[in-house]
Design an enzyme around this catalytic site. Structure first.
Site, PDB file in Angstrom:
ATOM      1  N   CYS A 146       0.853  -1.196   0.000  1.00 52.17           N
ATOM      2  CA  CYS A 146       0.000   0.000   0.000  1.00 52.17           C
ATOM      3  C   CYS A 146       0.887   1.244   0.000  1.00 52.17           C
ATOM      4  O   CYS A 146       0.717   2.129  -0.829  1.00 52.17           O
ATOM      5  CB  CYS A 146      -0.922  -0.007   1.210  1.00 52.17           C
ATOM      6  N   ALA A 263     -10.635  -4.619   6.973  1.00 51.18           N
ATOM      7  CA  ALA A 263     -11.096  -5.189   5.705  1.00 51.18           C
ATOM      8  C   ALA A 263      -9.968  -6.041   5.136  1.00 51.18           C
ATOM      9  O   ALA A 263      -8.863  -5.550   4.928  1.00 51.18           O
ATOM     10  CB  ALA A 263     -11.480  -4.083   4.732  1.00 51.18           C
TER      11      ALA A 263
END
Length: 264
Positions: A146, A263
Site C-alpha cells: 500500500c 477489511a
C-alpha cells in the site's frame, strides 16, 4: 493532526462510493497530499489512541528484512496475522523489497543501505528512493504494498521524505503509516547527522470503508491535542540495530482508542 481530520471530512463530503477488493465498499477520493513539519512535534494522531508498540515493532521488522510474523507475534503485535499463511509467511513483502530486492542478474539489492550511502556521499541526488512495488513479485505477496514508494530529500541540513501510498485506509491504516515514516525519517536523520525536515504524505486511492463510518464521525467529534515529542535514547552503530526500547514518546495524551474491523 488537523490535516488528518480535514482529510476525513473531505472524503465524507466529496468521496465517490466505490466497490473494492475486500467486498466491504468505500467512499473514496483520488490524490491528496499532507505535509508534516517534524520540527513541530511527532505526527501521532491524538483524536484516538494509537498502538505505539505495533508501529515501532512493525518498522523494526521491515528494517530487518523480515517477512514472517513470528517476530511480531513474539512482541504482541498481530496486525499482519490475517494475511499470513499457516507458517506465518507473507511472501516477499516490504522487508524483502527494502533489504533484498532481487535483480534480474541474481543480485540482491539492499535499497536502504544504498539510501544511507547516497545521503552521506551525494545528498543532493534526486535518486534517493526506495520502492516496495516489485511488479515481478506482486503475485507472490500476501498483500500488495500500500505504501509503495518513498524518496528522501536534503536541504539546509534537514532530511525530508515523501511517501506515495497507492491505497490508503484512512481510519485504521493512515495513522500508522504517518507515524511509521516519521519515525523512519528521525532514525535515518540520526544515522546521517542531519536534522529532521518534513514528512510529505501523498495518497492515491484514499478511502473510508463503509463499516468505519460510525467510528469516523466519533473521531471527528473530538478536538485534537498537542503533538507529542519523539526521543531516541541512543545512537546505534547502524540503522538496523535499533531496538524497541530506544524510543520514547513524550507528552502523548490521546483520546481513548476507537475499535474498527479490518477489511481483508
Amino acid at each position: 493532526m488537523k490535516q488528518y481530520l480535514d482529510l476525513m471530512k473531505k472524503v465524507l463530503e466529496e468521496g465517490t462510493p466505490k466497490a473494492d477488493r475486500t467486498g466491504t465498499g468505500t467512499r473514496s477520493i483520488f490524490g491528496h497530499q499532507m505535509r508534516f513539519n517534524l520540527q513541530d512535534g511527532f505526527p501521532l494522531v491524538t483524536t484516538k489512541k494509537c498502538h505505539l508498540r505495533s508501529i515501532i515493532h512493525e518498522l523494526l521488522w521491515f528494517l530487518n528484512g523480515d517477512t514472517n510474523v513470528a517476530y511480531l507475534n513474539e512482541n504482541k503485535v498481530s496486525i499482519w496475522d490475517e494475511w499470513a499463511d499457516e507458517n506465518g509467511d507473507l511472501g516477499p513483502v516490504y522487508g524483502k523489497q527494502w533489504r533484498s530486492w532481487g535483480a534480474a542478474d541474481g543480485r540482491q539489492i539492499d535499497q536502504l543501505k544504498n539510501v544511507l550511502t547516497q545521503l552521506r556521499q551525494d545528498p543532493d541526488s534526486r535518486r534517493i528512493i526506495v520502492s516496495a512495488w516489485n511488479v515481478g513479485e506482486l503475485d507472490k505477496m500476501a498483500l500488495a504494498p500500500c505504501h509503495a514508494f518513498f524518496q528522501f530529500y536534503v536541504a539546509d541540513g534537514k532530511l525530508s521524505c515523501q511517501l506515495y501510498q497507492r491505497s490508503c485506509d484512512i481510519f485504521l491504516g493512515l495513522p500508522f503509516n504517518i507515524a511509521s515514516y516519521a519515525l523512519l525519517v528521525h532514525m535515518v536523520a540520526q544515522q546521517c547527522d542531519l536534522d529532521v525536515g518534513d514528512f510529505v504524505w501523498t495518497g492515491g486511492d484514499t478511502h473510508l470503508y463503509n463499516n468505519h463510518m460510525e467510528q469516523t464521525h466519533l473521531q471527528l467529534s473530538r478536538e485534537p491535542r498537542a503533538l507529542p515529542k519523539l526521543v531516541i535514547k541512543r545512537r546505534p552503530d547502524t540503522l538496523f540495530d535499533y531496538r524497541f526500547e530506544d524510543f520514547e514518546i513524550e507528552g502523548y495524551d490521546p483520546h481513548p482508542a476507537i475499535k474498527a474491523p479490518v477489511a481483508i
